[in-house]
Design a protein around this motif. Sequence first.
Motif, PDB file in Angstrom:
ATOM      1  N   GLU A   1      -7.994   4.889  10.162  1.00  0.00           N
ATOM      2  CA  GLU A   1      -8.884   4.698   9.017  1.00  0.00           C
ATOM      3  C   GLU A   1      -8.268   3.781   7.964  1.00  0.00           C
ATOM      4  O   GLU A   1      -8.944   2.895   7.440  1.00  0.00           O
ATOM      5  N   ALA A   2      -7.000   3.989   7.673  1.00  0.00           N
ATOM      6  CA  ALA A   2      -6.364   3.219   6.604  1.00  0.00           C
ATOM      7  C   ALA A   2      -6.077   1.776   6.994  1.00  0.00           C
ATOM      8  O   ALA A   2      -6.121   0.880   6.148  1.00  0.00           O
TER       9      ALA A   2
ATOM     10  N   ALA B   1      -5.766   9.093  10.590  1.00  0.00           N
ATOM     11  CA  ALA B   1      -5.551   8.571   9.235  1.00  0.00           C
ATOM     12  C   ALA B   1      -5.033   7.130   9.289  1.00  0.00           C
ATOM     13  O   ALA B   1      -5.428   6.290   8.474  1.00  0.00           O
TER      14      ALA B   1
ATOM     15  N   ALA C   1       0.826  -1.215   0.000  1.00  0.00           N
ATOM     16  CA  ALA C   1       0.000   0.000   0.000  1.00  0.00           C
ATOM     17  C   ALA C   1       0.855   1.258   0.000  1.00  0.00           C
ATOM     18  O   ALA C   1       0.587   2.193  -0.771  1.00  0.00           O
TER      19      ALA C   1
ATOM     20  N   TYR D   1       1.653   9.066   1.088  1.00  0.00           N
ATOM     21  CA  TYR D   1       0.946   8.785   2.338  1.00  0.00           C
ATOM     22  C   TYR D   1       1.913   8.821   3.522  1.00  0.00           C
ATOM     23  O   TYR D   1       1.597   9.385   4.569  1.00  0.00           O
TER      24      TYR D   1
END
Length: 158
Positions: free
Chosen positions: A63-64, A60, A36, A43
Amino acid sequence: MMNNVSSEYAKALFTICTEQDKIDEYADCLEQINNAISQQPEYLEYLFSPAEPLSNRLNAIDEAFSSVPTHILCFLKLLCENGRIRELPSLIEDFFELKKIHENSITAFVTSAIELSGDQKQRLEEKLRTTYNKNIVSIYNKYLTDNSIYTKPPQLNG
């Protein structure tokens, strides 16, 4: 391969996963995380950015990576809080090196004139296994051709 900072973090994470007997689960998870972040390197820069409030960066991560084991999620947050999130790719690489050591495994990189057949790879794997007393994780075959025949004029005697 293993630098001081990433290796210490990798050792800590590896210790946790061995204590929980979840080496393969953590390895699979880290491989997915690595894929990812490889696809979206910006990111990591976002997670490292001091311009973004820490609470936003931690949210973040939540969430990811909500589907990862709790210890890995907390570990990612710890890296972010300590300003070490940029070390994540090398930390993951170090984790896999520790996994190979733990499993008594090696990866073989072979250079040959032609690509090895499946049978040749299998015989080479067996030879390496008996010679080094290690499990062979995989064999990467890089074959080179000598293109000098096309670029150098032949030397003829006579």
